[in-house]
Design an enzyme around this catalytic site. Sequence first.
Site, PDB file in Angstrom:
ATOM      1  CE1 TYR A 228      -3.484   2.697   0.328  1.00 13.43           C
ATOM      2  CE2 TYR A 228      -2.325   3.393   2.312  1.00 13.43           C
ATOM      3  CZ  TYR A 228      -3.280   3.625   1.337  1.00 13.43           C
ATOM      4  OH  TYR A 228      -4.014   4.786   1.346  1.00 13.43           O
TER       5      TYR A 228
ATOM      6  CD  GLU B 119     -17.856   2.027   3.224  1.00 11.00           C
ATOM      7  OE1 GLU B 119     -17.442   1.328   2.279  1.00 11.00           O
ATOM      8  OE2 GLU B 119     -18.996   2.504   3.261  1.00 11.00           O
TER       9      GLU B 119
END
Length: 260
Positions: free
Chosen positions: A151, A187
């Site tokens: 990431y 989220e």
Amino acid sequence: MKPVTLITGASAGIGTELARIFAAHGHELVLVARRSDRLNALADELAKAGHARPTVLAADLEARDAVAKIAAELSSRDLEPDFVVNNAGFGLMGEAATLDRNEQLGMVDLNVRALTELSLTFVDSLARHRGGLLNVASIVAFLPGPGMAVYYASKAYVLSFTEALHQEWSGRGIRVTALCPGPVPTEFQARAKMELPSAAKMIELPPDRVAQIGYDGLMRGQRVVVAGLGNKLAAAFMRLTPNALLLRAVDQRAAGMKGN
Ligand SMILES: NC(=O)c1ccc[n+]([C@@H]2O[C@H](COP(=O)([O-])OP(=O)(O)OC[C@H]3O[C@@H](n4cnc5c(N)ncnc54)[C@H](OP(=O)(O)O)[C@@H]3O)[C@@H](O)[C@H]2O)c1
């Protein structure tokens, strides 16, 4: 062809807020994500508020042919982007060697591959309309991230690529901006299987604030926008600190330190 602002990841979090802000400034929108029910609900909300009803395109941007299909769909509807907002993205917490490899490669497909293809596909219409490209990177783009390696690396790519395009397209009348948020409660954390640590609360910003900062930075033609003073200070610290020290300090596997 009619100019539209294409926003990916508009079904949740920062992307939904970006859609609201672009709509409020009179942009006609194309909303992209996988959950079409969420996109349609947002389109209804914006139409009810008196804005043009956005076009909804349900797409999984991890798929190799997704961007080609979006381009074909737009042209069949006589639409072309004046602004592209590459916001869709996700992270995964854990050691790279133990996390699911396909999921991590899917992250590269979304965060890097689709973002690159969407950035380049519409360059002519962005230039024709003197519009812009907003790519959502992250404050983690400034450092390597053990415990969230793929990431962090994907966001370093987004930042580097976007800064280079900012320079390459400077003579074409296209604004190009990398938005680097710090922690934002969305989220994102559930999907990454992480929680925001209490220390992050000090620099956390709500998604609507981050979206507004991104929109303003893009319209001003800023190359890089780090959202919020706390994150600006953190980014400056990261730029000045050797990686050998940073790597130990930010190791996600060590007590409670979490990324975003
Ligand atoms: N939240 C943070 O702390 C934070 C910090 C820095 C940077 N960012 C970056 O900000 C961006 C937005 O994140 P967020 O916090 O708003 O996360 P979020 O609430 O989880 O929203 C992510 C969006 O991406 C879309 N998406 C995910 N996978 C997709 C796929 N395969 N194809 C198409 N769309 C997909 C999701 O829609 P569907 O699930 O409906 O497809 C959703 O609309 C991301 O690039 C993230 O890396 C977030």
